[in-house]
Design a protein around this motif. Structure first.
Motif, PDB file in Angstrom:
ATOM      1  N   LEU A 194       7.859  18.484  -1.414  1.00  0.00           N
ATOM      2  CA  LEU A 194       6.628  19.213  -1.116  1.00  0.00           C
ATOM      3  C   LEU A 194       6.922  20.679  -0.793  1.00  0.00           C
ATOM      4  CD1 LEU A 194       4.750  16.586   1.093  1.00  0.00           C
ATOM      5  CD2 LEU A 194       4.139  17.305  -1.232  1.00  0.00           C
ATOM      6  N   ILE A 195       8.006  20.927  -0.093  1.00  0.00           N
ATOM      7  CA  ILE A 195       8.390  22.301   0.253  1.00  0.00           C
ATOM      8  C   ILE A 195       8.629  23.126  -1.011  1.00  0.00           C
ATOM      9  CG2 ILE A 195      10.319  23.666   1.159  1.00  0.00           C
ATOM     10  CD1 ILE A 195       8.522  22.954   3.371  1.00  0.00           C
ATOM     11  N   LYS A 199       3.489   5.817  -5.627  1.00  0.00           N
ATOM     12  CA  LYS A 199       3.324   5.961  -7.079  1.00  0.00           C
ATOM     13  C   LYS A 199       2.285   7.023  -7.400  1.00  0.00           C
ATOM     14  CE  LYS A 199       2.573   3.271 -11.293  1.00  0.00           C
ATOM     15  NZ  LYS A 199       2.325   1.905 -11.855  1.00  0.00           N
ATOM     16  N   SER A 200       1.211   7.031  -6.612  1.00  0.00           N
ATOM     17  CA  SER A 200       0.162   8.038  -6.828  1.00  0.00           C
ATOM     18  C   SER A 200       0.716   9.433  -6.589  1.00  0.00           C
ATOM     19  CB  SER A 200      -1.018   7.781  -5.887  1.00  0.00           C
ATOM     20  OG  SER A 200      -1.631   6.551  -6.156  1.00  0.00           O
ATOM     21  N   TRP A 201       1.525   9.592  -5.536  1.00  0.00           N
ATOM     22  CA  TRP A 201       2.094  10.908  -5.254  1.00  0.00           C
ATOM     23  C   TRP A 201       3.103  11.323  -6.324  1.00  0.00           C
ATOM     24  CZ3 TRP A 201       7.273  12.065  -3.813  1.00  0.00           C
ATOM     25  CH2 TRP A 201       7.481  13.426  -3.559  1.00  0.00           C
ATOM     26  N   GLN A 202       3.922  10.378  -6.790  1.00  0.00           N
ATOM     27  CA  GLN A 202       4.912  10.689  -7.826  1.00  0.00           C
ATOM     28  C   GLN A 202       4.255  11.156  -9.114  1.00  0.00           C
ATOM     29  OE1 GLN A 202       7.164   7.055  -7.927  1.00  0.00           O
ATOM     30  NE2 GLN A 202       8.146   7.467  -5.952  1.00  0.00           N
ATOM     31  N   ASN A 203       3.040  10.674  -9.353  1.00  0.00           N
ATOM     32  CA  ASN A 203       2.289  11.139 -10.530  1.00  0.00           C
ATOM     33  C   ASN A 203       1.677  12.516 -10.310  1.00  0.00           C
ATOM     34  OD1 ASN A 203       2.790   8.803 -12.040  1.00  0.00           O
ATOM     35  ND2 ASN A 203       1.009   7.742 -11.182  1.00  0.00           N
ATOM     36  N   LEU A 218      -0.352  17.915  -1.744  1.00  0.00           N
ATOM     37  CA  LEU A 218       0.131  17.975  -0.372  1.00  0.00           C
ATOM     38  C   LEU A 218      -0.430  16.836   0.471  1.00  0.00           C
ATOM     39  CD1 LEU A 218       1.789  19.573   1.711  1.00  0.00           C
ATOM     40  CD2 LEU A 218      -0.238  20.970   2.142  1.00  0.00           C
ATOM     41  N   ARG A 219      -1.706  16.548   0.288  1.00  0.00           N
ATOM     42  CA  ARG A 219      -2.332  15.494   1.095  1.00  0.00           C
ATOM     43  C   ARG A 219      -1.671  14.143   0.841  1.00  0.00           C
ATOM     44  NH1 ARG A 219      -5.829  11.602   0.252  1.00  0.00           N
ATOM     45  NH2 ARG A 219      -6.168  12.262  -1.918  1.00  0.00           N
ATOM     46  N   LEU A 220      -1.490  13.806  -0.447  1.00  0.00           N
ATOM     47  CA  LEU A 220      -0.854  12.542  -0.794  1.00  0.00           C
ATOM     48  C   LEU A 220       0.591  12.491  -0.303  1.00  0.00           C
ATOM     49  CD1 LEU A 220      -2.053  11.773  -4.448  1.00  0.00           C
ATOM     50  CD2 LEU A 220      -2.575  10.476  -2.376  1.00  0.00           C
ATOM     51  N   GLY A 221       1.294  13.608  -0.470  1.00  0.00           N
ATOM     52  CA  GLY A 221       2.694  13.647  -0.088  1.00  0.00           C
ATOM     53  C   GLY A 221       2.899  13.457   1.409  1.00  0.00           C
ATOM     54  N   LEU A 222       2.068  14.123   2.205  1.00  0.00           N
ATOM     55  CA  LEU A 222       2.183  13.977   3.649  1.00  0.00           C
ATOM     56  C   LEU A 222       1.826  12.561   4.100  1.00  0.00           C
ATOM     57  CD1 LEU A 222       0.750  17.384   4.954  1.00  0.00           C
ATOM     58  CD2 LEU A 222       3.118  16.586   5.075  1.00  0.00           C
ATOM     59  N   ALA A 223       0.818  11.991   3.480  1.00  0.00           N
ATOM     60  CA  ALA A 223       0.438  10.625   3.823  1.00  0.00           C
ATOM     61  C   ALA A 223       1.554   9.647   3.468  1.00  0.00           C
ATOM     62  CB  ALA A 223      -0.853  10.244   3.102  1.00  0.00           C
ATOM     63  N   TYR A 224       2.176   9.850   2.327  1.00  0.00           N
ATOM     64  CA  TYR A 224       3.278   8.981   1.895  1.00  0.00           C
ATOM     65  C   TYR A 224       4.476   9.150   2.834  1.00  0.00           C
ATOM     66  CZ  TYR A 224       6.804   6.971  -1.266  1.00  0.00           C
ATOM     67  OH  TYR A 224       7.810   6.216  -1.823  1.00  0.00           O
ATOM     68  N   ALA A 225       4.802  10.378   3.178  1.00  0.00           N
ATOM     69  CA  ALA A 225       5.910  10.633   4.099  1.00  0.00           C
ATOM     70  C   ALA A 225       5.659   9.985   5.453  1.00  0.00           C
ATOM     71  CB  ALA A 225       6.120  12.140   4.253  1.00  0.00           C
ATOM     72  N   GLU A 250       0.822  -1.206   0.000  1.00  0.00           N
ATOM     73  CA  GLU A 250       0.000   0.000   0.000  1.00  0.00           C
ATOM     74  C   GLU A 250       0.860   1.261   0.000  1.00  0.00           C
ATOM     75  OE1 GLU A 250      -3.270   0.295  -0.401  1.00  0.00           O
ATOM     76  OE2 GLU A 250      -3.271  -1.868  -0.738  1.00  0.00           O
ATOM     77  N   THR A 251       2.000   1.198   0.700  1.00  0.00           N
ATOM     78  CA  THR A 251       2.904   2.348   0.719  1.00  0.00           C
ATOM     79  C   THR A 251       3.465   2.612  -0.671  1.00  0.00           C
ATOM     80  OG1 THR A 251       3.511   1.923   3.026  1.00  0.00           O
ATOM     81  CG2 THR A 251       5.011   3.304   1.738  1.00  0.00           C
ATOM     82  N   ALA A 252       3.876   1.552  -1.351  1.00  0.00           N
ATOM     83  CA  ALA A 252       4.389   1.695  -2.716  1.00  0.00           C
ATOM     84  C   ALA A 252       3.319   2.250  -3.656  1.00  0.00           C
ATOM     85  CB  ALA A 252       4.902   0.352  -3.223  1.00  0.00           C
ATOM     86  N   LYS A 253       2.097   1.785  -3.466  1.00  0.00           N
ATOM     87  CA  LYS A 253       0.981   2.274  -4.287  1.00  0.00           C
ATOM     88  C   LYS A 253       0.735   3.757  -4.037  1.00  0.00           C
ATOM     89  CE  LYS A 253      -3.928   1.345  -5.216  1.00  0.00           C
ATOM     90  NZ  LYS A 253      -5.088   0.487  -4.847  1.00  0.00           N
ATOM     91  N   LEU A 254       0.773   4.145  -2.764  1.00  0.00           N
ATOM     92  CA  LEU A 254       0.582   5.552  -2.416  1.00  0.00           C
ATOM     93  C   LEU A 254       1.715   6.399  -2.975  1.00  0.00           C
ATOM     94  CD1 LEU A 254      -1.036   7.667  -0.820  1.00  0.00           C
ATOM     95  CD2 LEU A 254       0.302   7.045   1.209  1.00  0.00           C
TER      96      LEU A 254
END
Length: 256
Positions: free
Chosen positions: A86-87, A51-55, A60-67, A45-49
């Protein structure tokens, strides 16, 4: 690495309590990136998240969740890379600045943490954790007086906060003012939150032991550690204090 437990604690004093137990352990409260779950996140699930953020790296929401998931998996370098990206897209976001600064401080990168935290503070942050983290960055740079100013500001936002008092006490310890360090740590230990925090007691045991009161330090440490680890810590302290021009100088340094 048991024999270096107390040494690591002092070196990371105001930043990571009980460094011998967990180098990222802190009493600074819940991180804004984390969720309520304490179970490790799924790698899939982390890898999936990720990939979604990299796209969509501006998200910000996706990036913080992935971090957050990367942090829980112990991948701190990757976590910081995500926050740094993100910064770039959100350089004025106060929550992101505060989170990034705190994570850099915990990672022992005060030079990078300080600008982010300063920017969050300049934007009017009312989060005590931001001020406590700024104090930690200054302690890491041996700017103890400045660090304590920020701890005091954190205490105005969160009076009688055991985490901030711990950091304040260990700031005194780093400077060599062991009596004031002990006084502050005992104050923190007497608080309800402090009574339930073994890492704080180990900091107190460290400071008491650095003053040569080994039996008292042993009693404090024994509340949470097994006998063999207590013995190892006491032996290390005694050896350290026996060396001239090192910890002996620290304990003899006048308060001020």
């Amino acid at each position: 690495m048991r024999r270096t437990c107390f040494a690591g604690l002092l070196l990371a004093a105001s930043l990571a309590l009980g460094a011998c137990q967990n180098k990222s352990a802190s009493l600074d409260g819940a991180d804004p990136m984390t969720t309520g779950s304490t179970s490790p996140p799924s790698l899939k699930e982390t890898a999936k998240l990720g990939k979604s953020w990299q796209n969509d790296p501006k998200n910000l929401r996706l990036g913080l969740a992935y971090a957050s998931r990367l942090k829980k998996l112990g991948q701190s370098d990757q976590q910081l890379q995500v926050l740094a990206t993100l910064i770039q897209y959100h350089p004025e976001n106060p929550t992101l600045l505060a989170t990034y600064g705190r994570e850099l401080a915990q990672a022992g990168q005060p030079d990078r943490a300080q600008p982010a935290l300063a920017k969050a503070i300049a934007q009017g942050s009312s989060d005590w954790k931001v001020y406590s983290a700024m104090g930690s960055t200054l302690d890491q740079q041996a700017k103890y007086g400045e660090a304590r100013d920020y701890y005091q500001r954190a205490l105005k936002l969160a009076p009688d906060n055991a985490a901030v008092l711990n950091n304040l006490g260990m700031s005194y310890a780093l400077e060599g003012n062991l009596k004031q360090a002990e006084k502050t740590l005992r104050e923190a230990s007497d608080l309800p939150a402090g009574k339930s925090e073994p890492r704080l007691r180990q900091n107190l045991a460290l400071v008491v032991g650095l003053q040569g009161r080994f039996e008292e330090a042993r009693q404090i440490a024994s509340a949470d550690l097994p006998p063999d680890q207590v013995d190892a810590n006491m032996a290390y302290l005694q050896k350290m204090l026996a060396q001239p021009n090192t910890w002996q100088q620290l304990t003899e340094k006048p308060a001020g």
